[in-house]
Design a protein around this motif. Structure first.
Motif, PDB file in Angstrom:
ATOM      1  N   LEU A   1      54.368  -7.145   8.727  1.00  0.00           N
ATOM      2  CA  LEU A   1      55.156  -7.714   7.638  1.00  0.00           C
ATOM      3  C   LEU A   1      56.461  -6.954   7.428  1.00  0.00           C
ATOM      4  O   LEU A   1      57.449  -7.504   6.943  1.00  0.00           O
ATOM      5  N   VAL A   2      56.462  -5.679   7.789  1.00  0.00           N
ATOM      6  CA  VAL A   2      57.604  -4.805   7.502  1.00  0.00           C
ATOM      7  C   VAL A   2      58.373  -4.425   8.765  1.00  0.00           C
ATOM      8  O   VAL A   2      59.605  -4.317   8.741  1.00  0.00           O
ATOM      9  N   PHE A   3      57.634  -4.222   9.881  1.00  0.00           N
ATOM     10  CA  PHE A   3      58.253  -3.690  11.090  1.00  0.00           C
ATOM     11  C   PHE A   3      58.134  -4.673  12.250  1.00  0.00           C
ATOM     12  O   PHE A   3      57.246  -5.526  12.286  1.00  0.00           O
ATOM     13  N   ASP A   4      59.017  -4.517  13.231  1.00  0.00           N
ATOM     14  CA  ASP A   4      58.874  -5.178  14.520  1.00  0.00           C
ATOM     15  C   ASP A   4      57.585  -4.682  15.180  1.00  0.00           C
ATOM     16  O   ASP A   4      57.131  -3.555  14.939  1.00  0.00           O
ATOM     17  N   TRP A   5      56.989  -5.516  16.042  1.00  0.00           N
ATOM     18  CA  TRP A   5      55.689  -5.159  16.630  1.00  0.00           C
ATOM     19  C   TRP A   5      55.756  -3.866  17.436  1.00  0.00           C
ATOM     20  O   TRP A   5      54.762  -3.135  17.533  1.00  0.00           O
TER      21      TRP A   5
ATOM     22  N   THR B   1      53.231  -0.706  16.702  1.00  0.00           N
ATOM     23  CA  THR B   1      52.296  -0.086  17.651  1.00  0.00           C
ATOM     24  C   THR B   1      52.546   1.415  17.775  1.00  0.00           C
ATOM     25  O   THR B   1      51.609   2.192  17.972  1.00  0.00           O
ATOM     26  N   ALA B   2      53.813   1.843  17.647  1.00  0.00           N
ATOM     27  CA  ALA B   2      54.102   3.283  17.675  1.00  0.00           C
ATOM     28  C   ALA B   2      53.493   3.977  16.463  1.00  0.00           C
ATOM     29  O   ALA B   2      52.946   5.088  16.575  1.00  0.00           O
TER      30      ALA B   2
ATOM     31  N   PRO C   1      42.993  -4.686  12.315  1.00  0.00           N
ATOM     32  CA  PRO C   1      43.752  -5.923  12.101  1.00  0.00           C
ATOM     33  C   PRO C   1      44.542  -5.930  10.793  1.00  0.00           C
ATOM     34  O   PRO C   1      45.680  -6.396  10.755  1.00  0.00           O
ATOM     35  N   LEU C   2      43.928  -5.396   9.717  1.00  0.00           N
ATOM     36  CA  LEU C   2      44.619  -5.403   8.424  1.00  0.00           C
ATOM     37  C   LEU C   2      45.848  -4.498   8.466  1.00  0.00           C
ATOM     38  O   LEU C   2      46.947  -4.890   8.027  1.00  0.00           O
ATOM     39  N   LEU C   3      45.684  -3.285   8.988  1.00  0.00           N
ATOM     40  CA  LEU C   3      46.815  -2.367   9.088  1.00  0.00           C
ATOM     41  C   LEU C   3      47.901  -2.938   9.991  1.00  0.00           C
ATOM     42  O   LEU C   3      49.103  -2.846   9.685  1.00  0.00           O
ATOM     43  N   THR C   4      47.486  -3.556  11.095  1.00  0.00           N
ATOM     44  CA  THR C   4      48.460  -4.157  12.003  1.00  0.00           C
ATOM     45  C   THR C   4      49.208  -5.298  11.332  1.00  0.00           C
ATOM     46  O   THR C   4      50.435  -5.413  11.438  1.00  0.00           O
ATOM     47  N   ALA C   5      48.457  -6.149  10.617  1.00  0.00           N
ATOM     48  CA  ALA C   5      49.095  -7.271   9.925  1.00  0.00           C
ATOM     49  C   ALA C   5      50.089  -6.783   8.872  1.00  0.00           C
ATOM     50  O   ALA C   5      51.184  -7.344   8.731  1.00  0.00           O
ATOM     51  N   LEU C   6      49.718  -5.743   8.124  1.00  0.00           N
ATOM     52  CA  LEU C   6      50.615  -5.209   7.108  1.00  0.00           C
ATOM     53  C   LEU C   6      51.862  -4.581   7.741  1.00  0.00           C
ATOM     54  O   LEU C   6      52.974  -4.753   7.234  1.00  0.00           O
TER      55      LEU C   6
END
Length: 417
Positions: free
Chosen positions: A154-158, A162-163, A146-151
Motif C-alpha cells: 500500500l505504501v511502497f513499490d514491490w 521485498t527488501a 501476506p498481511l505485512l506484504t499487503a500493507l
C-alpha cells in the motif's frame, strides 16, 4: 514445560514464523508480478514451483546435515539465506530472475523443517505441546507474511517491500546463535547413539534409508506427499480466486472506500485481507492439532482430518458462490482444517522413526510435503489456465481422498500388528 523446553520452543517458533512469512508472501507478490511482467498463471506457477520445489527437495540433504551438525547451525543459516534471497528478489528485472531468486530462497528455507522438528522431537519433553506452539508460530508467519506484504504494498513499490521483508530474517540469524539449550533432553539415547554423526558415506546413507523405510513409513511418505499437493495447490492461487469470488459477490469495494483516482485504490485488494484472515484462523487449527496428538494417536488423527479436507474442497465453490457468508465460512473452515493437519503429521513422522535418525526422517517427509507438494502449484496453475475453478477443487479433493485411504490402510496395519 521446563526452562529447556521453553528455550527450544522459543527458538523454533522464531524460525518457523520467519520461514512461513516468506513462503506465504510469495502468492501476494504474484498478483503484482502477473500484471507487471504480463505473464500467465501457468508460466508464473511453474516459476514459483521451482522455489517451492527446492524448498522440499533440499529437505533431504538438510536432514542429513541436521544429524551431523545440529539444529542451531542449520536454523541460523536458513534465516540468513532467506534474508539474502529476498534482497536478490528485490532487484529481479524479469520472471527468469524471479525464478532464480526464489530458487535461492527455496534452498535456504529447505533445511528449516528437518532442523526445527528434529529439535522438538529430541529436545522437548512435552512434544505434543511443542508441536502445537511451533505450528501456531508458523501460522503467525503464514498470516502475517501476506498481511505485512499487503500493507507494505500500500505504501511502497514491490521491490522496496521485498527488501524490507528481508531484514527480520537477517536479524534472527544473528540472535539465534545466542540461545542455549539441550537438544537431546526429550529422549533417552544410548551411548552408541550419542556417538552417531549421521551417515558419512553413500553406503551408510543407503543403509540408514533402508532401516527408516518400513512399510508404515512408506505409507506416511505417500500421505504427506498428497497432503503437500493439496496444501501448495490450494494456497498458491487462493488470493486470486478469493478476489474473483468477492468481486462476483459484493462488487468492487474500492469504489465505496477510496476517492476516484486514489493511488491507494490501485493497490488495495480486499481478497488479500480475507486470505490473511483465513491463515490467521489456522493458528487455532495448529493448536487443536497439537493438543490432539496428546489425546489420540496421531495417525488416527490423520485418518479423520484428510476426509474433512476432501469434503471442504468439494463444497468450496458451491459455498463461495452462495453469498458473502458462505464464502467467509468455507474459507475459514479451510484455514482451520488445513493447518490442524500439520502437528498430527509431524507427530506421526516422529512416531514411525528413531530418535537418532529424526533429521533424515523429517528430511524425507518434507521432501515429500514441499518437494513433491510443489507440483501442486504447477498442477493448479495449469488446471486454472485450461479448465475451471470447480475442476481445480475436484483435483484437490482427489489428493485428500487418496491420502485418506492410505491413512486408513496404515491404521489397519497397526491394529493387526
Amino acid at each position: 514445560m521446563d526452562d529447556n523446553d521453553r528455550s527450544i520452543i522459543g527458538f523454533v517458533m522464531i524460525g518457523h514464523m520467519m520461514v512461513h512469512t516468506y513462503e506465504l508472501s510469495i502468492p501476494i507478490l504474484m498478483t503484482i508480478w502477473l500484471l507487471e511482467f504480463g505473464t500467465s498463471t501457468a508460466v508464473l506457477g511453474i516459476a514459483v514451483a521451482v522455489g517451492y520445489g527446492l524448498f522440499g527437495i533440499g529437505a533431504l540433504p538438510g536432514g542429513l546435515l541436521v544429524d551431523r551438525f545440529g539444529s542451531r547451525t542449520l536454523i541460523s543459516a536458513c534465516l540468513a539465506g532467506m534474508g539474502l534471497s529476498f534482497l536478490v528478489l528485490s532487484i529481479a528485472p524479469n520472471v527468469g530472475s524471479i525464478t532464480i531468486a526464489l530458487a535461492f530462497w527455496g534452498i535456504a528455507a529447505s533445511v528449516y523443517h528437518p532442523a526445527g522438528l528434529t529439535l522438538i522431537s529430541n529436545g522437548v519433553t512435552k512434544r505434543g505441546r511443542g508441536f502445537a506452539y511451533h505450528g501456531m508460530a508458523g501460522n503467525v508467519g503464514i498470516a502475517g507474511g501476506p498481511l505485512l506484504t499487503a500493507l507494505c504494498l500500500l505504501v511502497f513499490d514491490w521491490r522496496i517491500a521485498t527488501a524490507i521483508l528481508a531484514l527480520p530474517a537477517l536479524i534472527g540469524a544473528v540472535a539465534g546463535l545466542a540461545i542455549n539449550f539441550d537438544a537431546t533432553a526429550g529422549v533417552e539415547l544410548t551411548s552408541n547413539t550419542h556417538e552417531r554423526q549421521g551417515p558419512s558415506s553413500i553406503s551408510e546413507f543407503i543403509e540408514e534409508t533402508q532401516r527408516l523405510f518400513t512399510f508404515g513409513f512408506l505409507l506416511i511418505f505417500l500421505i504427506v506427499a498428497l497432503n503437500g499437493l493439496y496444501y501448495r495447490g490450494v494456497l498458491t492461487f487462493l488470493p486470486n480466486l478469493l478476489s474473483d469470488f468477492l468481486t462476483t459477490t459484493i462488487g468492487d469495494v474500492r469504489l465505496g472506500v477510496f476517492a476516484p483516482g486514489s493511488p491507494l485504490a490501485d493497490e488495495f485488494d480486499l481478497a488479500q485481507y480475507l486470505y490473511a484472515g483465513l491463515l490467521t484462523v489456522g493458528i487455532g487449527g495448529q493448536y487443536l492439532g497439537g493438543r490432539l496428538t496428546d489425546m489420540i494417536e496421531p495417525d488416527q488423527g490423520l485418518s479423520i482430518m484428510l476426509p474433512v479436507l476432501a469434503g471442504i474442497a468439494l463444497l468450496f465453490v458451491p459455498a463461495a458462490r452462495s453469498g458473502l457468508w458462505g464464502l467467509l465460512i468455507v474459507s475459514f473452515v479451510l484455514g482451520f482444517a488445513l493447518f490442524a493437519m500439520q502437528p498430527l503429521t509431524q507427530a506421526t513422522i516422529a512416531k514411525y522413526s528413531r530418535p537418532e535418525s529424526r533429521g533424515l526422517s523429517f528430511g524425507y517427509t518434507y521432501l515429500a510435503i514441499f518437494g513433491i507438494g510443489a507440483l501442486g502449484a504447477a498442477i493448479v496453475g495449469t488446471v486454472l489456465t485450461y479448465t475451471s475453478v470447480s475442476t481445480m477443487f475436484l483435483v484437490l479433493a482427489g489428493f485428500a481422498a487418496t491420502g485418506s485411504g492410505l491413512a486408513i490402510w496404515l491404521l489397519r496395519i497397526v491394529e493387526s500388528a
